[in-house]
Enzyme design. Structure first.
Site, short mmCIF file in Angstrom:
data_model
loop_
_atom_site.label_atom_id
_atom_site.label_comp_id
_atom_site.label_asym_id
_atom_site.label_seq_id
_atom_site.Cartn_x
_atom_site.Cartn_y
_atom_site.Cartn_z
N SER A 49 16.05 29.32 -5.75
CA SER A 49 17.27 28.61 -6.12
C SER A 49 17.91 27.84 -4.97
CB SER A 49 18.29 29.58 -6.71
OG SER A 49 18.76 30.48 -5.71
N HIS A 90 23.72 31.43 -2.11
CA HIS A 90 24.05 30.11 -2.67
C HIS A 90 25.09 29.41 -1.81
CE1 HIS A 90 22.54 30.85 -7.07
NE2 HIS A 90 21.56 30.67 -6.21
N ASP A 115 27.45 28.83 -10.54
CA ASP A 115 27.11 30.24 -10.72
C ASP A 115 28.04 31.03 -11.64
OD1 ASP A 115 25.08 29.79 -8.96
OD2 ASP A 115 26.02 30.79 -7.27
#
Length: 172
Positions: A49, A90, A115
């Site tokens: 990701s 992230h 998210d």
């Protein structure tokens, strides 16, 4: 080689050496946790990701002390979602407020959406306390050992068994 097991004193010394190695590793981990102010100062990237910034298997070094400046938009952070044990790596894409009351929104560089679906039920943003640390460095591909051990649990047993045999059977 097996004669070391016949001498109880030498066998006890080998077991003590093994215990010292384990306790030293634990103390080093806890010391690093205190220095970085992070419960997990080193994490492994488990998914794609965050590509191209980080690849699966990269080992990330974290820092969680915000003395000079606070967490900013664009910073890559590792956070825990309430009720889940897997840390997520992230980037912060939006920030509302400042200090400990700041609300943060994150997104993976390789993801299409933010998210919010990953957060706990009823949670629209992350709080500063959810963040384990900010990424300050990385070592490429070193974390693949951890991924292999988690995907194939039998490898842990084999590896620990081999390490135990080496410690017990080594000669001094």
């Amino acid at each position: 080689m097996l004669s070391a097991l016949g001498n109880p004193r030498q066998a006890a010394a080998q077991i003590m050496n093994f215990g010292l190695i384990l306790s030293t590793a634990f103390m080093m981990w806890k010391g690093l946790s205190v220095i970085t102010d992070s419960p997990s100062p080193i994490v492994v990237v488990l998914s794609g990701s965050m590509e191209p910034a980080f690849q699966r298997g990269d080992l990330l070094l974290l820092w969680n002390r915000n003395f000079l400046e606070e967490t900013a938009v664009g910073e890559i952070v590792v956070y825990n979602v309430q009720g889940k044990d897997i840390p997520i790596v992230h980037r912060i894409v939006r920030k509302f407020g400042t200090g400990d009351k700041a609300k943060l929104l994150t997104k993976g560089d390789n993801n299409n959406a933010d998210d919010t679906e990953l957060y706990a039920a009823g949670q629209d943003y992350l709080n500063r306390k959810d963040i384990i640390g900010s990424v300050v460095g990385y070592i490429p591909f070193v974390g693949y050992v951890t991924i292999m051990l988690s995907e194939h649990p039998w490898m842990k047993t084999v590896m620990l068994g081999i390490m135990g045999l080496v410690v017990v059977l080594q000669r001094e």
